[in-house]
Design an enzyme around this catalytic site. Structure first.
Site, PDB file in Angstrom:
ATOM      1  N   LYS A 173      -4.922 -28.248 -68.039  1.00  0.00           N
ATOM      2  CA  LYS A 173      -5.183 -27.647 -66.732  1.00  0.00           C
ATOM      3  C   LYS A 173      -5.345 -28.766 -65.702  1.00  0.00           C
ATOM      4  O   LYS A 173      -6.327 -29.490 -65.701  1.00  0.00           O
ATOM      5  CB  LYS A 173      -6.465 -26.812 -66.746  1.00  0.00           C
ATOM      6  CG  LYS A 173      -6.600 -26.034 -65.433  1.00  0.00           C
ATOM      7  CD  LYS A 173      -8.004 -25.598 -65.123  1.00  0.00           C
ATOM      8  CE  LYS A 173      -8.807 -26.624 -64.388  1.00  0.00           C
ATOM      9  NZ  LYS A 173      -8.309 -26.971 -63.043  1.00  0.00           N
ATOM     10  N   SER A 225     -15.951 -35.248 -62.559  1.00  0.00           N
ATOM     11  CA  SER A 225     -17.322 -35.564 -62.142  1.00  0.00           C
ATOM     12  C   SER A 225     -18.310 -35.389 -63.296  1.00  0.00           C
ATOM     13  O   SER A 225     -18.082 -34.593 -64.213  1.00  0.00           O
ATOM     14  CB  SER A 225     -17.723 -34.647 -60.990  1.00  0.00           C
ATOM     15  OG  SER A 225     -17.734 -33.306 -61.424  1.00  0.00           O
ATOM     16  N   GLU A 246     -14.676 -38.552 -69.515  1.00  0.00           N
ATOM     17  CA  GLU A 246     -14.592 -39.764 -68.684  1.00  0.00           C
ATOM     18  C   GLU A 246     -15.058 -39.344 -67.302  1.00  0.00           C
ATOM     19  O   GLU A 246     -14.337 -38.661 -66.580  1.00  0.00           O
ATOM     20  CB  GLU A 246     -13.148 -40.279 -68.697  1.00  0.00           C
ATOM     21  CG  GLU A 246     -13.068 -41.776 -68.486  1.00  0.00           C
ATOM     22  CD  GLU A 246     -12.939 -42.122 -67.023  1.00  0.00           C
ATOM     23  OE1 GLU A 246     -13.993 -42.202 -66.341  1.00  0.00           O
ATOM     24  OE2 GLU A 246     -11.799 -42.299 -66.564  1.00  0.00           O
ATOM     25  N   CYS A 280     -12.276 -43.691 -60.503  1.00  0.00           N
ATOM     26  CA  CYS A 280     -13.600 -43.692 -61.154  1.00  0.00           C
ATOM     27  C   CYS A 280     -14.082 -45.120 -61.340  1.00  0.00           C
ATOM     28  O   CYS A 280     -15.246 -45.418 -61.097  1.00  0.00           O
ATOM     29  CB  CYS A 280     -13.607 -42.894 -62.444  1.00  0.00           C
ATOM     30  SG  CYS A 280     -12.080 -42.910 -63.340  1.00  0.00           S
ATOM     31  N   GLU A 377     -22.133 -42.035 -55.699  1.00  0.00           N
ATOM     32  CA  GLU A 377     -20.716 -42.426 -55.687  1.00  0.00           C
ATOM     33  C   GLU A 377     -20.011 -41.770 -54.494  1.00  0.00           C
ATOM     34  O   GLU A 377     -19.888 -40.548 -54.456  1.00  0.00           O
ATOM     35  CB  GLU A 377     -20.087 -41.946 -56.998  1.00  0.00           C
ATOM     36  CG  GLU A 377     -18.623 -42.244 -57.108  1.00  0.00           C
ATOM     37  CD  GLU A 377     -17.987 -41.646 -58.376  1.00  0.00           C
ATOM     38  OE1 GLU A 377     -18.474 -40.621 -58.867  1.00  0.00           O
ATOM     39  OE2 GLU A 377     -16.998 -42.234 -58.839  1.00  0.00           O
TER      40      GLU A 377
HETATM   41  P1  ADP Z   1     -13.937 -32.193 -58.006  1.00  0.00           P
HETATM   42  O1  ADP Z   1     -15.115 -31.309 -57.703  1.00  0.00           O
HETATM   43  O2  ADP Z   1     -13.908 -33.412 -57.165  1.00  0.00           O
HETATM   44  O3  ADP Z   1     -12.608 -31.481 -58.014  1.00  0.00           O
HETATM   45  P2  ADP Z   1     -14.427 -31.867 -60.795  1.00  0.00           P
HETATM   46  O4  ADP Z   1     -14.999 -32.782 -61.775  1.00  0.00           O
HETATM   47  O5  ADP Z   1     -15.211 -30.624 -60.525  1.00  0.00           O
HETATM   48  O6  ADP Z   1     -14.192 -32.703 -59.473  1.00  0.00           O
HETATM   49  O7  ADP Z   1     -12.951 -31.450 -61.176  1.00  0.00           O
HETATM   50  C1  ADP Z   1     -12.189 -32.023 -62.187  1.00  0.00           C
HETATM   51  C2  ADP Z   1     -11.483 -30.917 -62.947  1.00  0.00           C
HETATM   52  O8  ADP Z   1     -12.450 -30.044 -63.540  1.00  0.00           O
HETATM   53  C3  ADP Z   1     -10.580 -30.018 -62.099  1.00  0.00           C
HETATM   54  O9  ADP Z   1      -9.417 -29.740 -62.850  1.00  0.00           O
HETATM   55  C4  ADP Z   1     -11.427 -28.789 -61.917  1.00  0.00           C
HETATM   56  O10 ADP Z   1     -10.688 -27.608 -61.671  1.00  0.00           O
HETATM   57  C5  ADP Z   1     -12.114 -28.701 -63.255  1.00  0.00           C
HETATM   58  N1  ADP Z   1     -13.355 -27.889 -63.286  1.00  0.00           N
HETATM   59  C6  ADP Z   1     -14.196 -27.614 -62.262  1.00  0.00           C
HETATM   60  N2  ADP Z   1     -15.248 -26.870 -62.713  1.00  0.00           N
HETATM   61  C7  ADP Z   1     -15.075 -26.675 -64.035  1.00  0.00           C
HETATM   62  C8  ADP Z   1     -15.813 -26.028 -65.081  1.00  0.00           C
HETATM   63  N3  ADP Z   1     -16.955 -25.394 -64.846  1.00  0.00           N
HETATM   64  N4  ADP Z   1     -15.319 -26.070 -66.348  1.00  0.00           N
HETATM   65  C9  ADP Z   1     -14.179 -26.709 -66.622  1.00  0.00           C
HETATM   66  N5  ADP Z   1     -13.429 -27.349 -65.681  1.00  0.00           N
HETATM   67  C10 ADP Z   1     -13.856 -27.345 -64.410  1.00  0.00           C
END
Ligand code: ADP
Length: 473
Positions: A173, A225, A246, A280, A377
């Site tokens: 995804k 994140s 990561e 990162c 960050e």
């Molecule tokens: P940002 O908020 O800067 O997009 P994220 O760490 O939330 O950073 O996003 C990284 C990835 O994690 C994206 O593909 C996002 O759609 C996905 N994501 C966001 N929330 C969830 C969740 N609760 N479970 C799994 N994947 C998630």
């Protein structure tokens, strides 16, 4: 507007809803793609589970050959991928010191080729008159990959290729902000791989969560994140999934008194500002000895004032925009806080007056640990430069963070720098550079920066489980 489709079980899947993909340099949509749902996750996991039965039995030679052909396909489409990466992320084609879309796509090709060559041979740990004991590495099953928006193609390759190499099948995804290069990559790879081995579902957090919770997904590999990494860990706990996470970094660099400021300034600037700080393992807190503090500040500010910021498809552009409006807001908020806490802005400090999510390259002096710009960050083109008096103090300030991804020591005395490096609490330390990764050296964070490593033999092992076989004599 060009449209990109999802691929499940070797076929494109039409969806009712679509997602508009924004070019951050204009804030206008440039592409449209299929928008997946948790039901599509179910469909994709079913396909990947079915494909696993044959894929796990395929020979190392066959898998290596297919992965090499994927590298060839990526390479043959390099200009197309570079354009897609620039349009969806905003990063320049070339970029400051060559860190841009060309490096991202070239890196994707290189990682794919190098990873294809790795082996995890059976290890014999005892072979005597009593018994022979072998340690085998077996694939886990369906791997769920969840990727971010800063290096969308490269990070997808980091997840997908080792998973496939070791005999797993994958549901990926991509970030909802940057799905197109991944959709195109999966499409090309499906011309080479058996159906169901690599599937893609687009969507936001709800789709990611469905992958994290799915009972037939054996492992999650996630880059993003720390906050979302923790959510994934919670959601994966119910089925005890294997995890490689990561996560965020707030990397410190320590500049010792013996450097030549003018000589190291371009490398320091690149470590902080490449991809507009949206990496990162970019350098995000710069600790500089008081004897050279003003010189380093002035050299960095001089570069920041002349660096070319703009639309990544324009020639010679060195830095692009922030990837999205939300990230721009975070940068603006941290800058305002820095101003209130007495930060001295040597350059920048403003959103640029043009369409898109541009912020001026910004260097802030005179802050200390405890101010938000140092402790959090920013993931953008803004860096605090902090003064220290002695090396023990610098190490203590650098380690005073919940994160632990990377760190660096800058010095003309390499032996001394390597000794200090060992005292930094982080997964990778660089001397006189920062953030450089390569496909054969393990990379990962400690503390809130993650679990596990990627790359090389160590990274590959994380896509396998151990089976110990004891054969009596
Ligand atoms: P940002 O908020 O800067 O997009 P994220 O760490 O939330 O950073 O996003 C990284 C990835 O994690 C994206 O593909 C996002 O759609 C996905 N994501 C966001 N929330 C969830 C969740 N609760 N479970 C799994 N994947 C998630």
């Amino acid at each position: 507007m060009k449209r990109f489709e999802m691929m499940i079980d070797g076929a494109t899947v039409a969806t009712e809803q679509t997602l508009k993909v924004i070019n951050p340099a204009t804030a206008e949509p440039f592409a449209e793609c299929a928008l997946g749902t948790p039901a599509h996750v179910d469909q994709a996991v079913r396909a990947a589970k079915a494909a696993f039965a044959d894929w796990r039995e395929s020979s190392d030679e066959d898998r290596r050959d297919m992965i090499n052909r994927i590298a060839d396909a990526l390479e043959a489409h390099m200009p197309e991928f570079m354009e897609l990466v620039t349009l969806e992320t905003g990063k320049p084609q070339g970029g400051y010191k060559g860190v841009g879309a060309g490096m991202e796509v070239g890196g994707a090709v290189a990682w794919t080729r190098v990873t294809a060559q790795f082996d995890l041979p059976v290890e014999v740990i005892q072979d005597n008159e009593e018994a022979r004991i072998e340690v085998h590495r077996k694939p886990l099953g369906v791997v769920g990959s969840i990727t971010p928006w800063n290096w969308p193609l490269l990070i997808s390759v980091w997840h997908v290729i080792p998973a496939l190499r070791t005999g797993n099948t994958v549901v990926i995804k991509p970030s909802e902000y940057t799905p197109v290069s991944v959709l195109r990559f999966v499409e090309l790879a499906n011309e080479i791989l058996p159906k169901g081995v690599l599937n893609v579902v687009t969507g936001a957090g709800d789709v990611g969560q469905a992958i994290a919770q799915h009972p037939d997904v054996a492992k999650i590999v996630f880059t993003g994140s720390s906050r979302t990494g923790k959510r994934i860990m919670e959601n994966a706990a119910g089925t005890l999934k294997r995890l490689t996470l990561e996560l965020g970094g707030n990397d410190a660099g320590i500049v010792l008194a013996d450097v030549k400021p003018k000589e190291i300034a371009p490398a320091l600037f690149s470590a902080c500002f490449h991809n507009s700080g949206q990496t990162c393992a970019a350098l995000k807190r710069l600790y500089v000895h008081e004897s050279i503090y003003d010189d380093i500040c002035n050299e960095l500010a001089a570069i920041a004032k002349t660096v070319k910021v703009g639309h990544g498809l324009e020639q010679d552009v060195e830095l692009g925009p922030l990837q999205n409006a939300r990230q721009l807001d975070i940068v603006k908020e941290l800058a305002e806080d820095a101003r209130r806490s007495g930060g001295r802005f040597l350059t920048g400090g403003r959103e640029m007056d043009r369409p898109g999510y541009f912020y001026e390259p910004t260097i802030v002096a005179d802050l200390t640990n405890g101010s938000r710009l140092v402790d959090e960050e920013p993931f953008g083109p803004i860096v605090p430069v902090i003064k220290y008096q002695d090396e023990d103090e610098a190490i203590r300030l650098a380690n005073d963070s919940p994160n632990g991804l990377g760190g660096s020591i800058w010095s003309s005395d390499r032996a001394k720098a390597s000794e200090l490096a060992k005292r930094l609490e982080c997964g990778t330390v660089w001397i006189n550079e920062h953030g450089a990764v390569q496909p054969d050296a393990p990379f990962g964070g400690i503390k809130n920066s993650g679990i596990g490593v990627e790359f090389g033999r160590y990274g590959l092992e994380e896509y396998t489980s151990i089976q110990t076989v004891k054969i009596p004599k």
